[in-house]
Design an enzyme around this catalytic site. Structure first.
Site, PDB file in Angstrom:
ATOM      1  N   ASP A   1      -7.945  -5.277  -0.040  1.00  0.00           N
ATOM      2  CA  ASP A   1      -8.432  -5.991  -1.214  1.00  0.00           C
ATOM      3  C   ASP A   1      -8.116  -7.473  -1.182  1.00  0.00           C
ATOM      4  OD1 ASP A   1      -9.568  -3.767  -2.545  1.00  0.00           O
ATOM      5  OD2 ASP A   1      -7.547  -3.054  -2.915  1.00  0.00           O
TER       6      ASP A   1
ATOM      7  N   HIS B   1       0.847  -1.191   0.000  1.00  0.00           N
ATOM      8  CA  HIS B   1       0.000   0.000   0.000  1.00  0.00           C
ATOM      9  C   HIS B   1       0.876   1.233   0.000  1.00  0.00           C
ATOM     10  CE1 HIS B   1      -3.140   2.859   1.124  1.00  0.00           C
ATOM     11  NE2 HIS B   1      -3.969   1.950   0.644  1.00  0.00           N
TER      12      HIS B   1
HETATM   13  N1  CMC Z   1       4.198  -7.611  -5.034  1.00  0.00           N
HETATM   14  C1  CMC Z   1       5.548  -7.666  -5.135  1.00  0.00           C
HETATM   15  N2  CMC Z   1       6.355  -6.615  -4.943  1.00  0.00           N
HETATM   16  C2  CMC Z   1       5.783  -5.431  -4.650  1.00  0.00           C
HETATM   17  C3  CMC Z   1       4.382  -5.300  -4.533  1.00  0.00           C
HETATM   18  C4  CMC Z   1       3.582  -6.442  -4.737  1.00  0.00           C
HETATM   19  N3  CMC Z   1       2.257  -6.376  -4.620  1.00  0.00           N
HETATM   20  N4  CMC Z   1       4.074  -4.017  -4.227  1.00  0.00           N
HETATM   21  C5  CMC Z   1       5.245  -3.361  -4.158  1.00  0.00           C
HETATM   22  N5  CMC Z   1       6.279  -4.216  -4.404  1.00  0.00           N
HETATM   23  C6  CMC Z   1       7.716  -3.896  -4.354  1.00  0.00           C
HETATM   24  C7  CMC Z   1       8.171  -3.075  -5.556  1.00  0.00           C
HETATM   25  O1  CMC Z   1       8.604  -3.896  -6.607  1.00  0.00           O
HETATM   26  C8  CMC Z   1       9.275  -2.249  -4.942  1.00  0.00           C
HETATM   27  O2  CMC Z   1      10.395  -3.076  -4.815  1.00  0.00           O
HETATM   28  P1  CMC Z   1      11.899  -2.440  -4.950  1.00  0.00           P
HETATM   29  O3  CMC Z   1      12.034  -1.492  -3.785  1.00  0.00           O
HETATM   30  O4  CMC Z   1      12.814  -3.613  -4.858  1.00  0.00           O
HETATM   31  O5  CMC Z   1      11.937  -1.734  -6.275  1.00  0.00           O
HETATM   32  C9  CMC Z   1       8.782  -1.951  -3.543  1.00  0.00           C
HETATM   33  O6  CMC Z   1       7.900  -3.054  -3.199  1.00  0.00           O
HETATM   34  C10 CMC Z   1       8.004  -0.642  -3.403  1.00  0.00           C
HETATM   35  O7  CMC Z   1       6.980  -0.625  -4.389  1.00  0.00           O
HETATM   36  P2  CMC Z   1       6.300   0.701  -4.984  1.00  0.00           P
HETATM   37  O8  CMC Z   1       5.630   0.384  -6.266  1.00  0.00           O
HETATM   38  O9  CMC Z   1       7.324   1.800  -4.986  1.00  0.00           O
HETATM   39  O10 CMC Z   1       5.230   1.038  -3.860  1.00  0.00           O
HETATM   40  P3  CMC Z   1       4.015   2.031  -3.995  1.00  0.00           P
HETATM   41  O11 CMC Z   1       3.757   2.537  -2.621  1.00  0.00           O
HETATM   42  O12 CMC Z   1       4.257   3.044  -5.062  1.00  0.00           O
HETATM   43  O13 CMC Z   1       2.826   1.080  -4.513  1.00  0.00           O
HETATM   44  C11 CMC Z   1       0.897  -0.279  -4.606  1.00  0.00           C
HETATM   45  C12 CMC Z   1       1.738   0.710  -3.774  1.00  0.00           C
HETATM   46  C13 CMC Z   1      -0.381  -0.592  -3.837  1.00  0.00           C
HETATM   47  C14 CMC Z   1       0.521   0.354  -5.965  1.00  0.00           C
HETATM   48  C15 CMC Z   1       1.729  -1.561  -4.845  1.00  0.00           C
HETATM   49  O14 CMC Z   1       2.118  -2.123  -3.603  1.00  0.00           O
HETATM   50  C16 CMC Z   1       0.984  -2.593  -5.683  1.00  0.00           C
HETATM   51  O15 CMC Z   1       1.044  -2.522  -6.927  1.00  0.00           O
HETATM   52  N6  CMC Z   1       0.254  -3.565  -5.018  1.00  0.00           N
HETATM   53  C17 CMC Z   1      -0.555  -4.517  -5.726  1.00  0.00           C
HETATM   54  C18 CMC Z   1      -1.885  -3.879  -6.135  1.00  0.00           C
HETATM   55  C19 CMC Z   1      -2.825  -3.711  -4.966  1.00  0.00           C
HETATM   56  O16 CMC Z   1      -3.025  -4.621  -4.167  1.00  0.00           O
HETATM   57  N7  CMC Z   1      -3.440  -2.526  -4.907  1.00  0.00           N
HETATM   58  C20 CMC Z   1      -4.432  -2.198  -3.886  1.00  0.00           C
HETATM   59  C21 CMC Z   1      -3.997  -1.106  -2.978  1.00  0.00           C
HETATM   60  S1  CMC Z   1      -5.092  -0.988  -1.562  1.00  0.00           S
HETATM   61  C22 CMC Z   1      -6.509  -0.284  -2.190  1.00  0.00           C
HETATM   62  C23 CMC Z   1      -6.647   1.182  -1.951  1.00  0.00           C
HETATM   63  O17 CMC Z   1      -6.531   1.632  -0.792  1.00  0.00           O
HETATM   64  O18 CMC Z   1      -6.903   1.877  -2.954  1.00  0.00           O
END
Ligand code: CMC
Length: 425
Positions: A365, A308
């Site tokens: 989710d 998240h």
């Molecule tokens: N599976 C594997 N690796 C992940 C995941 C995941 N679901 N999410 C983040 N990472 C890794 C990412 O590759 C990165 O690794 P590194 O530091 O080695 O490059 C690190 O964790 C940080 O990721 P980020 O993309 O910079 O994190 P963010 O805060 O920008 O993204 C997110 C948040 C929710 C978009 C992302 O975690 C994701 O795509 N999750 C899966 C989709 C999901 O479940 N979304 C629902 C969010 S909750 C609903 C809401 O409140 O709207």
């Protein structure tokens, strides 16, 4: 020098600039950079708004590190465990929890306003039968603005209240209609004798000739999902709603824009993606392979339902839902390969260094998808359920913005990196 300021030095020429620091009731203070361009001739740059507060708000507070979420100062676990979704909607819209009498009056108003103009049926008729319910719902909500436009006056608190209550009451009806139309099923009208959440489940499941049994645990589970989704401060869809609000667009056009933003799979579409991913993994024997893919830097595969932007320790909404999922599974006696796959993923991810180091925990989710599936709600309706829950939050945010003085149109700037002077001389 005033202590509540910050000084920035431009190391290119040694000039310094002062900016005010504004303190929050709780949580990080902000640097007021509204004069930054005027003073420095530069813009600030923050793609994805990771360090930017876009407004002042009294509605919802999140402490991502501590896993805390509050609506109008009330903890989410209190709201989810002790109160109903209608209490929550009332609280978000009015700033206070309702008394018993006020709640009854609000509930009655929701029932009375739940019908939609028959003309909406003609609109819905025009969509192909494979249309996604989110697309239909977005169009339906946008179309509502055509019925509440001519005499639109939103100045007094009563007019604000009417505008807000109407959309909260009608969205479940439009949502259920979206499902019925996209599946070629007869429309079921709202039943004035049923409560808000029960009514929605009834409109989803009923047939004109058949009694439909709705178990109290099913209503409770869905009501809790609505409550947990009711607001989440300045997320992508709320920001879309506020951006439209800042232009003085029709409030239902703003809600429709919120629906569009929520549809994305990184936002409200995630719970649908969770189930699709579990179905793809299909067997507990395949879980290790997919965990390895999620951890592989060269693979774009992500574990849906994990991580998240704000919660980096745990998602407090997920904690509530995990308990509801267990209660629901026990009471309905549901067990499936999918549930087993989910449990194995959860167990591995919670103890795996990759996920712990990055603060990747199951989010709301991860659990809501499994609960909605147990409630016999099809995958393509998951984001629609999110919309029903989020509508009071969106309209409360719209009301907060449009009632403030000196509304500024949302208009970010950019760092231009394209070509220049290409016009032939
Ligand atoms: N599976 C594997 N690796 C992940 C995941 C995941 N679901 N999410 C983040 N990472 C890794 C990412 O590759 C990165 O690794 P590194 O530091 O080695 O490059 C690190 O964790 C940080 O990721 P980020 O993309 O910079 O994190 P963010 O805060 O920008 O993204 C997110 C948040 C929710 C978009 C992302 O975690 C994701 O795509 N999750 C899966 C989709 C999901 O479940 N979304 C629902 C969010 S909750 C609903 C809401 O409140 O709207």
């Amino acid at each position: 020098m005033d202590k509540n300021t910050i000084t920035i030095t431009d190391n290119r020429d040694g000039k310094t600039y002062n900016f005010d620091i504004l303190d929050a009731t709780v949580g990080p203070s902000v640097v007021d950079i509204s004069t930054f361009y005027k003073k420095t001739g530069m813009f600030t740059y923050d793609e994805g708004y990771t360090s930017t507060a876009s407004c002042q708000s009294k509605i919802t507070y999140i402490d991502g590190g501590a896993g805390k979420l509050m609506y109008r100062g009330y903890d989410i676990s209190y709201m989810a465990n002790e109160k109903t979704f209608l209490d929550t909607a009332y609280l978000l819209l009015n700033g206070e929890l309702p008394s018993k009498e006020k709640l009854e009056k609000f509930s009655l108003e929701m029932k009375k306003r739940s019908y939609v103009h028959e003309g909406i049926k003609k609109l819905y008729d025009s969509f192909p039968d494979y249309a996604h319910p989110m697309a239909i719902l977005s169009a339906g909500v946008s179309a509502l603005s055509t019925y509440y436009f001519k005499h639109l006056k939103i100045n007094t608190p009563e007019e604000y209240k009417e505008m807000a209550n109407r959309i909260v009451a009608k969205v479940p009806t439009l949502a259920a209609m979206s499902y019925r139309y996209s599946n070629g099923l007869p429309i079921i009208y709202p039943d004035i004798n049923k409560g808000f959440t029960e009514n929605f489940l009834y409109m989803m499941r009923a047939y004109p000739h058949e009694y439909v049994e709705l178990k109290p645990i099913e209503i409770k589970a869905l009501d809790t999902i609505f409550t947990l989704h009711a607001d989440h401060e300045q997320n992508a869809s709320t920001t879309a709603v506020r951006n439209l609000a800042s232009t003085m667009a029709h409030p239902y056009a703003a809600i429709s824009a919120g629906i569009g933003a929520l549809w994305g799979r990184s936002h409200g579409g995630a719970n649908e993606s969770v189930i699709r991913q579990l179905e793809m993994i299909a067997s507990v024997d395949n879980v290790d392979e997919y965990i390895a893919k999620a951890k592989d830097k060269n693979d774009s595969f992500r574990l849906m339902g994990f991580g998240h932007r704000v919660y980096k320790n745990f998602d407090p909404r997920a904690t509530v839902l995990k308990n509801i999922r267990n209660e629901l599974m026990d009471e309905l006696g549901i067990s499936s390969e999918l549930v087993e796959v989910a449990e194995k993923i959860e167990k591995i991810a919670l103890s795996d260094e990759y996920f712990i180091k990055r603060g990747l925990y199951p989010n709301i989710d991860f659990y809501s998808g499994l609960i909605l599936q147990a409630l016999k709600i099809p995958k393509e309706m998951f984001a629609v359920i999110f919309v029903i829950g989020r509508t009071p939050g969106w309209i409360a945010q719209w009301s907060e913005l449009t009632q403030q003085k000196n509304i500024k149109i949302a208009r970010p700037r950019q760092l231009y990196t394209g070509p220049i002077d290409r016009t032939p001389k």
